[in-house]
Design an enzyme around this catalytic site. Structure first.
Site, PDB file in Angstrom:
ATOM      1  N   ASP A 286      -7.189  -2.843   3.256  1.00 35.34           N
ATOM      2  CA  ASP A 286      -6.103  -3.777   2.951  1.00 35.34           C
ATOM      3  C   ASP A 286      -6.326  -5.152   3.576  1.00 35.34           C
ATOM      4  O   ASP A 286      -5.679  -6.121   3.176  1.00 35.34           O
ATOM      5  CB  ASP A 286      -4.775  -3.222   3.483  1.00 35.34           C
ATOM      6  CG  ASP A 286      -4.420  -1.885   2.874  1.00 35.34           C
ATOM      7  OD1 ASP A 286      -4.609  -1.722   1.658  1.00 35.34           O
ATOM      8  OD2 ASP A 286      -3.974  -0.988   3.610  1.00 35.34           O
TER       9      ASP A 286
ATOM     10  N   ASP B 215       0.862  -1.176   0.000  1.00 36.26           N
ATOM     11  CA  ASP B 215       0.000   0.000   0.000  1.00 36.26           C
ATOM     12  C   ASP B 215       0.901   1.230   0.000  1.00 36.26           C
ATOM     13  O   ASP B 215       1.999   1.209   0.559  1.00 36.26           O
ATOM     14  CB  ASP B 215      -0.873  -0.027   1.264  1.00 36.26           C
ATOM     15  CG  ASP B 215      -1.812   1.160   1.340  1.00 36.26           C
ATOM     16  OD1 ASP B 215      -2.447   1.467   0.321  1.00 36.26           O
ATOM     17  OD2 ASP B 215      -1.907   1.776   2.413  1.00 36.26           O
TER      18      ASP B 215
ATOM     19  N   ASP C  87      -2.114  -0.770   5.837  1.00 32.49           N
ATOM     20  CA  ASP C  87      -2.459  -0.271   7.168  1.00 32.49           C
ATOM     21  C   ASP C  87      -3.952  -0.048   7.345  1.00 32.49           C
ATOM     22  O   ASP C  87      -4.420   0.163   8.451  1.00 32.49           O
ATOM     23  CB  ASP C  87      -1.709   1.036   7.465  1.00 32.49           C
ATOM     24  CG  ASP C  87      -2.051   2.141   6.466  1.00 32.49           C
ATOM     25  OD1 ASP C  87      -2.728   1.843   5.461  1.00 32.49           O
ATOM     26  OD2 ASP C  87      -1.648   3.290   6.695  1.00 32.49           O
TER      27      ASP C  87
END
Length: 889
Positions: free
Chosen positions: A635, A326, A631
């Site tokens: 996700d 990410d 985070d």
């Protein structure tokens, strides 16, 4: 229903509600009975008892249980108890790990708003969020957590922070207009609000469109529940190893029993010998040693800021071939930061340390009048506050305004000090229609002036002058082109630009913003971005050298993602067309279609949670071992589905952490590099002790087999075999698990996920060393037995000592795939002490009278130790440095 495409009246009509009075209590109760409460449902929970017994389904464990049963039936109770203790310890360790693992759903529930402000029976009341139903009218205010998915029908400067759901670092500006796009990404639905997100500015009203598991958050919960937890490479290899060992054990048992009967031994004796051989073939301590090695690796990784939640994940990291990361908060700092400023034809840059540069030359801000004014006015026209946390600056308020404040603070311009000189007399709040915010300021000399900040395209049209080279000039066609060129230049770097303008104010303070925001003088532009973490570029390069590809996956816009990826070395220059894919294109592709191109893509932008899961699955289907970092709530499904899920410890949501296998305490992508190195070393150490254990066991098997074929008595009794497996094998094998990494561990490509446990010549090393260990042990037995055929226990004790010493010398050879001479044998102090301890324990069972009846040993004469040590050295030193020891490429 596609509520984002409807106008507010259509949405209300389709949901059978009234925006003026809301639902009646009776209607709400009826709907709740029909659709259920507004909460996330939990899947079927496995009871603690079933979870505990599920630990014993592993193939190796079943084999050990069978050996326990047979040993018990034959009266070998010491063997049976020892094996059972090992099995129970392994089961308990696995149970403790797994009982902590499935808490993702509870973490998601914690994101739900406890109370919501709802319009019921024509009046506003507060209710538990779980009692909200589709059609309810909810009011949102700054600081509220959104209680359900809803269609916005009224927006007063409403901004909602959705990074946990979409991955975007900037709060989304919400409005009530229809969005006609048929297939927008979650981050583009700016007339919708979603459960679990946070209101950061303004207020609004919305109609609840979905509750519970039907919300965007609920769909993520569903994906977490249904995402498969796949076997790790280590688990697959140990499963493979167990099947090989049991097949070999059964074949050898049958062969020995038949050979013994053929040579005239009675059936019971041969059956007991066969079972002893089967026990010798199975490394009873292997599961325990693997668990201990992984646990020790976990302790080392904690010291490197990585917490391992699932033990096999340590090893899995070592063979990762792709890291899907990410962007926001993982590769970037998750802090909007001003990096470039423009004014009067000049461009200034701001370093992370807070220094300002013009054309790569450091400058003093006070000497650049336009720059100083740009920073000062950006600080005054601002509602954010800076709070110090230790030595770190934290923003309380809108991230964009916070970036302007911090840029000023880096130049020594403090908002509190300014407010001691200037008084804010009136504010015209930011409005999404005007795209501006203005304040009326009274200076030290009682003069009043207007400061306005906003979108450059709008603000430049409201300005008729510009500060140019320290003088005020008319904003003519040529200078307007200069402004537009500067905006394009900053936009090409994926910077979000804010323009700042001012004008003197004479006369009374106007009530309307429109009367203030005109005839302005443009000062300049501030360009900001969520910058990359400084250490990530080196970590990406290190992973590349290790044969690991880094893929950026983000909910942010393509331009922003490409800019950050370019700075980090994930995207090479000019590669945008072939290496970037957005969510719109992902929507059109099935997982099968994506597989054909996924290995060529380095950046995925504007993606949804479903997309992340699709990307991970496509890479896994192509044979990659995938690590997924993140985070946010968005996700979590991909983190759980990946071979190894990595969550951020500081900025990470509880949902992401609970779905992960590994948590980075410092949120540092660079920590992944250290974790990969540790993971690779752990796997190599596991290979070392598998090599050691199996070579030892092959030696034990061949001693027994050759003795049967030669019609000799048993050279080892079952308790001696078990003692060697647990003590002589166990301690040095655990010490091998602590061995230091070899120098080139991060210069190798990741091993292939289908690589067998005996790959790279390990099988040959095991067989060749094991064969020689068996031969020298049998040779010691034959020499002593033929010298005194009436003293079988003495010959068995010499064979026992030879087997132990041959293994203790051989363990040093297992530290390297080249030769025993290629590494310092005393480098691993744990191994040295383990070998010394095993040797002392051997002397105890041979020379201490109380142990002699248990282990069927007698005291060995000093002269026979020369024979024992001489033969024991042969298996290691005979093959040292020969073609049998091949250097790893």
């Amino acid at each position: 229903m596609i509520y984002h495409q409807m106008d507010t009246n259509e949405a209300a009509k389709s949901l059978h509600t009234n925006t003026k009075t809301g639902l009646s209590t009776k209607m709400a109760d009826e709907r709740r009975k029909k659709v259920g409460r507004n909460e996330l449902s939990e899947g079927e929970k496995q009871s603690a008892i079933l979870l505990f017994f599920s630990q014993f389904k592993d193939f190796m464990v079943l084999v050990l249980l069978a050996a326990t049963l047979i040993s018990g039936l034959l009266g070998e109770y010491v063997d049976a108890v020892a094996i059972m203790v090992i099995v129970l310890i392994n089961g308990l360790l696995g149970f403790i790990q797994e009982s902590k693992a499935e808490k993702s759903l509870q973490a998601l529930k914690n994101l739900s708003a406890p109370k919501v402000n709802v319009l019921r029976d024509g009046r506003w009341i507060k209710i538990d969020s779980k009692d909200a139903v589709p059609g309810d009218i909810l009011k949102l205010s700054s600081g509220d957590r959104v209680g359900a998915d809803m269609r916005i029908i009224v927006s007063n400067n409403l901004e909602i922070e959705e990074s946990a759901l979409t991955g975007e670092s900037i709060p989304a500006q919400k409005h009530s207009d229809p969005i006609l796009d048929e297939n927008p990404s979650l981050g583009d639905l700016n007339n919708m609000a979603f459960m679990g997100t946070m209101v950061t500015r303004g207020n609004g009203i919305g109609i609840v469109t979905a509750t519970g598991m039907n919300t965007a958050m609920g769909k993520i919960a569903g994906m977490i529940q249904t995402a498969e937890t796949i076997m790790t490479p280590l688990q697959r290899r140990l499963d493979q190893l167990g099947k090989i060992l049991i097949t070999v054990a059964l074949l050898l048992t049958v062969a020995v029993v038949l050979a013994g009967i053929f040579h005239g031994h009675d059936i019971y004796t041969m059956f007991l010998a066969g079972v002893s051989l089967a026990v010798a073939a199975i490394p009873e301590g292997l599961p325990a040693i693997v668990t201990i090695a992984l646990s020790l690796g976990v302790q080392r990784m904690i010291r490197k800021n990585a917490i391992v939640r699932k033990l096999p994940a340590v090893e899995t990291l070592g063979c990762a071939s792709v890291i899907c990361s990410d962007k926001t908060g993982t590769m970037t700092q998750n802090k909007m930061t001003v990096t470039h400023l423009w004014g009067g034809g000049k461009t200034w840059t701001v370093a992370g340390s807070g220094e300002f540069f013009a054309q790569d030359k450091k400058i003093e801000v006070e000497r650049e009048k336009t720059l100083y004014q740009l920073l000062t006015f950006g600080t005054l026209c601002n509602n954010a506050e800076i709070k110090m946390s230790g030595k770190e600056l934290n923003v309380d308020g809108d991230p964009t305004e916070g970036a302007l404040l911090i840029a000023g603070a880096k130049a020594g311009i403090d908002k509190k000090s300014l407010l001691g000189q200037f008084i804010i007399e009136k504010e015209y709040p930011f409005d999404s229609a005007r795209k501006m915010m203005s304040v009326i300021v009274k200076g030290p000399s009682e003069e009043r002036f207007v400061i306005t900040k906003g979108a450059p395209d709008v603000l430049s049209l409201k300005s008729d002058a510009i500060l140019w080279e320290g003088k005020q000039k008319a904003l003519s066609g040529q200078l307007m082109q200069e402004v537009q060129g500067a905006v394009k230049q900053l936009a090409s770097m994926a910077l979000r630009t804010i323009a700042i303008a001012y004008k003197p104010l004479r006369g009374p303070i106007p009530e309307r913003a429109e009367d203030v925001e005109k005839n302005l003088t443009l000062i300049g532009l501030q360009g900001m971005i969520d910058p990359p973490r400084p250490e990530v570029k080196a970590a990406v390069a290190e992973c590349k050298r290790a044969g690991i590809k880094t893929v950026m996956i983000t909910g942010d816009h393509v331009e922003t993602a490409c800019a950050i990826a370019g700075q980090l070395g994930i995207l090479s220059n000019g590669a945008k067309e072939t290496k970037v894919m957005d969510g719109r294109r992902l929507n059109e592709l099935s997982v099968k279609d994506l597989e054909t191109v996924v290995e060529d893509i380095s950046v995925f932008a504007r993606v949804s949670p479903e997309h992340k899961l699709k990307i991970v699955n496509a890479l896994q289907n192509k044979g990659h071992i995938v690590a997924m970092t993140g985070d946010g709530v968005n996700d979590a499904p991909a983190i759980k589905a990946a071979d190894i899920g990595i969550a951020m410890g500081i900025t990470g949501t509880d949902v992401a952490k609970e779905a992960s296998s590994l948590i980075l305490l410092d949120d540092n992508f660079a920590t992944i590099k250290a974790a990969i190195k540790e993971g690779r070393n752990i796997y190599e150490n596991i290979r070392k002790f598998i090599r050691y254990l199996l070579a030892s066991n092959v030696g034990e098997i061949l001693v027994m087999l050759f003795a049967m074929l030669m019609s000799l008595p048993l050279p080892l009794v079952p308790i001696q075999i078990l003692w060697v497996n647990l003590v002589t094998d166990g301690l040095p094998a655990m010490a091998l698990g602590l061995d230091q990494p070899e120098e080139n561990v991060m210069q190798r490509n990741p091993r292939h996920p289908k690589e067998g446990v005996f790959a790279r010549g390990l099988g040959w090393k095991i067989l060749s060393r094991g064969f020689l260990i068996g031969v020298v042990t049998l040779a010691a037995f034959v020499i002593v037995y033929h010298r005194n055929p009436n003293d079988l226990p003495y010959a068995q004790t010499v064979a026992f000592a030879t087997l132990v010493m041959a293994q203790l010398i051989h363990v040093f050879d297992c530290r390297s795939e080249i030769s025993i001479f290629s590494r310092n044998p005393f480098e691993n102090k744990y191994l040295v002490w383990a070998v010394i301890s095993s040797a002392l324990l051997m002397f105890i069972v041979i020379y201490v009278p109380v142990f002699q009846p248990i282990f069927h040993t007698v005291a060995v004469e000093p002269r026979d130790w020369l024979l024992i040590l001489g033969l024991s050295a042969v298996p290691t030193f005979l093959l040292a440095g020969t073609f049998f020891s091949r250097k790893r490429k």
